[in-house]
Design a protein around this motif. Sequence first.
Motif, PDB file in Angstrom:
ATOM      1  N   SER A  46      36.014  42.996 -53.284  1.00  0.00           N
ATOM      2  CA  SER A  46      35.441  44.061 -54.121  1.00  0.00           C
ATOM      3  C   SER A  46      36.328  44.238 -55.337  1.00  0.00           C
ATOM      4  CB  SER A  46      35.349  45.374 -53.339  1.00  0.00           C
ATOM      5  OG  SER A  46      34.546  45.208 -52.195  1.00  0.00           O
ATOM      6  N   LEU A  51      37.607  51.300 -57.697  1.00  0.00           N
ATOM      7  CA  LEU A  51      37.783  51.166 -56.248  1.00  0.00           C
ATOM      8  C   LEU A  51      39.251  51.255 -55.863  1.00  0.00           C
ATOM      9  CD1 LEU A  51      35.256  48.241 -55.593  1.00  0.00           C
ATOM     10  CD2 LEU A  51      34.861  50.704 -55.362  1.00  0.00           C
ATOM     11  N   THR A  52      40.102  50.526 -56.571  1.00  0.00           N
ATOM     12  CA  THR A  52      41.525  50.538 -56.208  1.00  0.00           C
ATOM     13  C   THR A  52      42.170  51.885 -56.511  1.00  0.00           C
ATOM     14  OG1 THR A  52      42.078  49.593 -58.374  1.00  0.00           O
ATOM     15  CG2 THR A  52      41.809  48.061 -56.530  1.00  0.00           C
ATOM     16  N   ASP A  58      33.938  52.119 -51.636  1.00  0.00           N
ATOM     17  CA  ASP A  58      33.352  50.787 -51.544  1.00  0.00           C
ATOM     18  C   ASP A  58      32.407  50.705 -50.347  1.00  0.00           C
ATOM     19  OD1 ASP A  58      32.755  48.093 -51.495  1.00  0.00           O
ATOM     20  OD2 ASP A  58      34.676  47.523 -50.591  1.00  0.00           O
ATOM     21  N   SER A  61      31.152  46.379 -49.309  1.00  0.00           N
ATOM     22  CA  SER A  61      31.836  45.528 -48.329  1.00  0.00           C
ATOM     23  C   SER A  61      31.320  45.770 -46.917  1.00  0.00           C
ATOM     24  CB  SER A  61      33.347  45.776 -48.384  1.00  0.00           C
ATOM     25  OG  SER A  61      33.881  45.321 -49.602  1.00  0.00           O
ATOM     26  N   HIS A  78      38.927  41.871 -45.924  1.00  0.00           N
ATOM     27  CA  HIS A  78      38.371  42.668 -47.016  1.00  0.00           C
ATOM     28  C   HIS A  78      39.469  42.773 -48.070  1.00  0.00           C
ATOM     29  CE1 HIS A  78      34.917  45.122 -44.954  1.00  0.00           C
ATOM     30  NE2 HIS A  78      34.737  43.808 -44.893  1.00  0.00           N
ATOM     31  N   THR A  79      39.177  42.362 -49.276  1.00  0.00           N
ATOM     32  CA  THR A  79      40.143  42.450 -50.369  1.00  0.00           C
ATOM     33  C   THR A  79      39.561  43.307 -51.480  1.00  0.00           C
ATOM     34  OG1 THR A  79      41.098  40.279 -49.889  1.00  0.00           O
ATOM     35  CG2 THR A  79      41.423  41.154 -52.106  1.00  0.00           C
ATOM     36  N   THR A  80      40.324  44.287 -51.928  1.00  0.00           N
ATOM     37  CA  THR A  80      39.928  45.107 -53.075  1.00  0.00           C
ATOM     38  C   THR A  80      40.934  44.866 -54.177  1.00  0.00           C
ATOM     39  OG1 THR A  80      39.039  46.781 -51.568  1.00  0.00           O
ATOM     40  CG2 THR A  80      39.347  47.423 -53.858  1.00  0.00           C
ATOM     41  N   ASN A  88      42.867  38.914 -60.034  1.00  0.00           N
ATOM     42  CA  ASN A  88      41.576  38.389 -59.602  1.00  0.00           C
ATOM     43  C   ASN A  88      41.660  36.899 -59.301  1.00  0.00           C
ATOM     44  OD1 ASN A  88      38.726  40.129 -60.185  1.00  0.00           O
ATOM     45  ND2 ASN A  88      40.622  41.047 -60.923  1.00  0.00           N
TER      46      ASN A  88
END
Length: 444
Positions: A46, A51-52, A58, A61, A78-80, A88
């Motif tokens: 995500s 979000l972070t 989120d 996900s 799950h990676t944010t 990225n």
Amino acid sequence: MTWYAMDGRQTKLRTKDDRSSCELEKNMVSFILFLQGELMRAEVISIGDELTSGQRLDTNSQWISQRLADLGIRTLFHTTVADDLESNRVAFDTACRRAEVIVATGGLGPTADDLTRESLAGMLGVDLVLDEPSLVHIQQRFVKRSRPMPESNRIQAMFPAGTEPIYNPHGTAPGILGRQHSGTFYCLPGVPVEMREMWEATVEPSLIQLLGNQRRIIRHRRIKCFGVGESDLELMLPDLIRRGREPSVGITVSQATITLRITAVGKDDQQCFQAMKPTEETIRQCLKNVVFGEEDDELHHVVDRLLRKTGRRFASLEQGTRGLIAGWFAQLDETADTVPLSLVMQDPTSLARLGIDQQTDLTNSQAVMRLAILMQQQLGVDFAAVVGRLTRPLGTDDGICPCAIVGPGEQESFEARLIGHPEVVRPRIAKQVLNRVRLLLLKP
């Protein structure tokens, strides 16, 4: 480039010759996992500062992971990640090395902080190239709105060389399909309604094709428990929660309700649920009445069903739980004859409405029991429960809350301890009351 979509009007699917080497590699990965008895592994990414930073929740996900499980693909990560180019790039590169399927959402807009295209190009070591069909589609979207297309939207028709567009029928952000290391990645817009439509039209059919004849599915079954602690419950089960067991059994706790989640893998629903059956039977045999329900059941659902089944009536009077029991039952069908009578004591005048002395000491267990008996008689119900007053503020472990339940030929009282986080104490007390009513209703 060609649209990677299932809409014949928009799609020119790759020919067998065009995709032979790619499909062979995909099928080989799937076949190796099948021989090893492993599920295909997935990572969900995500993207976005919102979000972070915690400004937005989120939900994509969760939805994607559930859809992957329906296909028999296990989500391991799950990676944010924030709107940062290098972060990225690293996130995608890492995901493609440790998972076979990567699904990402976000970062496909036309603004400077939408970096998914550039980060993928950096990972792949290629340039961004223009896809004319994508550009035409985006331009047509603006024509339909009677607006000129800003030059910034042109970037949405740019794709890392060697990747393919995923058609977005109702938006200006096409997705991106590509491959790196052992992973196949699908990048979709962060807008949930667009993401879900593209998933159903393109990603899911693509994954089914990727899985081929080795496709298996994952199914879950939840068993709800109440009345013992998490550690005590685990000791009551014969090695069911150990790692590596098939089917697996997980344990989670939410506001004193324990959920046992049985997970099985099989070729279809019947095989999965058949594999779960012996485990569920063992759980029920070991825990007996500690098990109160399944799936989305809560204690008030179960008590409500038992009241309907037996044609009995229930009334509650709450002070310490501030109307939690009343609120739960208020969500149920109010047309039924068994709907409980729920009273909440906001102040001593609430007692006067029942003809009860306003000076009644609701911190005294005997007084609370007398009040429960009086309620049963005056209201003409089969079961009555009273939640007294907290003797100390929440968060003080030495406090109690006296409670009493009466039924046909039954009287029970207990002092609920005010132990634990303040947000959990009141729900736990309310559930303790309902659980005792449930057990009384189960008596022959």
